[in-house]
Design an enzyme around this catalytic site. Structure first.
Site, PDB file in Angstrom:
ATOM      1  N   GLY A  83       0.777  -1.238   0.000  1.00 43.85           N
ATOM      2  CA  GLY A  83       0.000   0.000   0.000  1.00 43.85           C
ATOM      3  C   GLY A  83       0.804   1.280   0.000  1.00 43.85           C
ATOM      4  N   ASN A 103       1.643   3.221  -2.604  1.00 46.15           N
ATOM      5  CA  ASN A 103       0.966   4.225  -3.426  1.00 46.15           C
ATOM      6  C   ASN A 103      -0.319   4.706  -2.770  1.00 46.15           C
ATOM      7  OD1 ASN A 103       2.288   5.043  -5.948  1.00 46.15           O
ATOM      8  ND2 ASN A 103       2.324   2.862  -6.415  1.00 46.15           N
ATOM      9  N   MET A 118      -3.089  -6.591  -8.173  1.00 46.18           N
ATOM     10  CA  MET A 118      -2.483  -7.524  -9.121  1.00 46.18           C
ATOM     11  C   MET A 118      -3.513  -8.473  -9.744  1.00 46.18           C
ATOM     12  SD  MET A 118       0.463  -6.293  -8.964  1.00 46.18           S
ATOM     13  CE  MET A 118       1.434  -7.430  -9.946  1.00 46.18           C
ATOM     14  N   ARG A 119      -4.594  -7.890 -10.218  1.00 47.72           N
ATOM     15  CA  ARG A 119      -5.636  -8.666 -10.891  1.00 47.72           C
ATOM     16  C   ARG A 119      -6.006  -7.975 -12.195  1.00 47.72           C
ATOM     17  NH1 ARG A 119      -5.894 -13.517  -8.279  1.00 47.72           N
ATOM     18  NH2 ARG A 119      -5.576 -13.134  -6.057  1.00 47.72           N
ATOM     19  N   LEU A 127      -8.778  -7.032 -14.631  1.00 47.97           N
ATOM     20  CA  LEU A 127     -10.218  -6.851 -14.459  1.00 47.97           C
ATOM     21  C   LEU A 127     -10.969  -7.229 -15.729  1.00 47.97           C
ATOM     22  CD1 LEU A 127     -10.003  -3.485 -12.530  1.00 47.97           C
ATOM     23  CD2 LEU A 127     -10.691  -5.694 -11.561  1.00 47.97           C
ATOM     24  N   HIS A 176       1.427   1.761 -13.632  1.00 47.36           N
ATOM     25  CA  HIS A 176       2.256   0.643 -14.083  1.00 47.36           C
ATOM     26  C   HIS A 176       3.720   1.077 -14.064  1.00 47.36           C
ATOM     27  CE1 HIS A 176       3.272  -3.075 -16.071  1.00 47.36           C
ATOM     28  NE2 HIS A 176       4.064  -2.387 -16.868  1.00 47.36           N
ATOM     29  N   GLN A 236       9.061   8.152  -8.236  1.00 47.41           N
ATOM     30  CA  GLN A 236       8.277   8.894  -9.229  1.00 47.41           C
ATOM     31  C   GLN A 236       6.792   8.526  -9.156  1.00 47.41           C
ATOM     32  OE1 GLN A 236       9.482  11.447 -11.057  1.00 47.41           O
ATOM     33  NE2 GLN A 236      11.333  11.063  -9.857  1.00 47.41           N
ATOM     34  N   GLU A 237       6.506   7.257  -8.881  1.00 49.16           N
ATOM     35  CA  GLU A 237       5.110   6.843  -8.746  1.00 49.16           C
ATOM     36  C   GLU A 237       4.400   7.668  -7.669  1.00 49.16           C
ATOM     37  OE1 GLU A 237       4.447   2.644  -8.219  1.00 49.16           O
ATOM     38  OE2 GLU A 237       6.080   2.118  -9.582  1.00 49.16           O
TER      39      GLU A 237
END
Length: 204
Positions: free
Chosen positions: A16, A18, A94-95, A97, A113, A177-178
């Site tokens: 978690g 992000n 990580m799914r 959709l 990503h 950077q994210e």
């Protein structure tokens, strides 16, 4: 009359980080919206503890409890809709959709990503970047469609790939950077500044 505030639902699978950067941007007023719920597909995900620690409702919708993907996604939709979520944010979820989920929230799902899409999509971006030998990598924020990492691109940031980099050292540089880029993209969405024309996302 002021516009109704967006309600963000964050989907996570892991630690978690992000989600934390988004939460801080909401708390500071950078993102003028509310985080309505954090949902993880694994009950042991650290993201749930972190969300609960700052007073955000946190829910586990365990993928293993559902035989079919669409039953799992219906449970996700129910949990999000019960909290009035208007924007779904994937933060290390990580799914892949299905059209069922994407159709329900079309144009209202964002993902991050860890590569410069369309290069190096999929689950092993850093490994693939290093194996290929490119000199620049980075991260991408994009809208989610029915494909894998294939939706219209909102923002990108680049980082150099250094001699001697490992997956971990490259990932750490990209993650910095994210944590800047994702809150910025959500801010632009919430402020109504994103205009989508086909594959082009224009910032007004």
């Amino acid at each position: 009359m002021a516009n109704k505030r967006e309600k963000i639902g964050i989907l996570c699978s892991g630690r978690g980080s992000n989600m934390e950067s988004i939460q801080k941007a909401v708390a500071s007023g950078q993102i003028k919206a509310d985080i309505a719920v954090v949902i993880a597909d694994k009950p042991e995900a650290k993201a749930l503890e972190k969300a609960a620690a700052v007073g955000i409702p946190s829910v586990a919708v365990d993928r293993k409890a559902y035989a079919e993907r669409e039953d799992f996604e219906r449970a996700l939709i129910k949990a999000l809709d019960e909290e009035g979520v208007t924007l779904v944010v994937l933060a290390g979820f990580m799914r892949l959709l299905s059209p069922l989920f994407v159709g329900h929230y079309r144009g209202r799902i964002l993902n991050i990503h860890p590569s410069l899409l369309p290069s190096f999509g999929g689950a092993h971006a850093h490994r693939d970047v290093l194996d290929y030998g490119v000199k620049v990598s980075g991260c991408t924020i994009h809208f989610v469609d029915e494909g894998m990492d294939s939706g219209a691109i909102i923002l990108q940031a680049s980082v150099p790939v250094l001699d001697g980099d490992t997956e971990d050292t490259l990932a750490a540089r990209v993650l910095e950077q994210e944590h800047i880029l994702y809150p910025r993209a959500i801010e632009l969405y919430v402020d109504g500044r994103l205009e989508v024309e086909g594959r082009q996302v224009k910032i007004k």
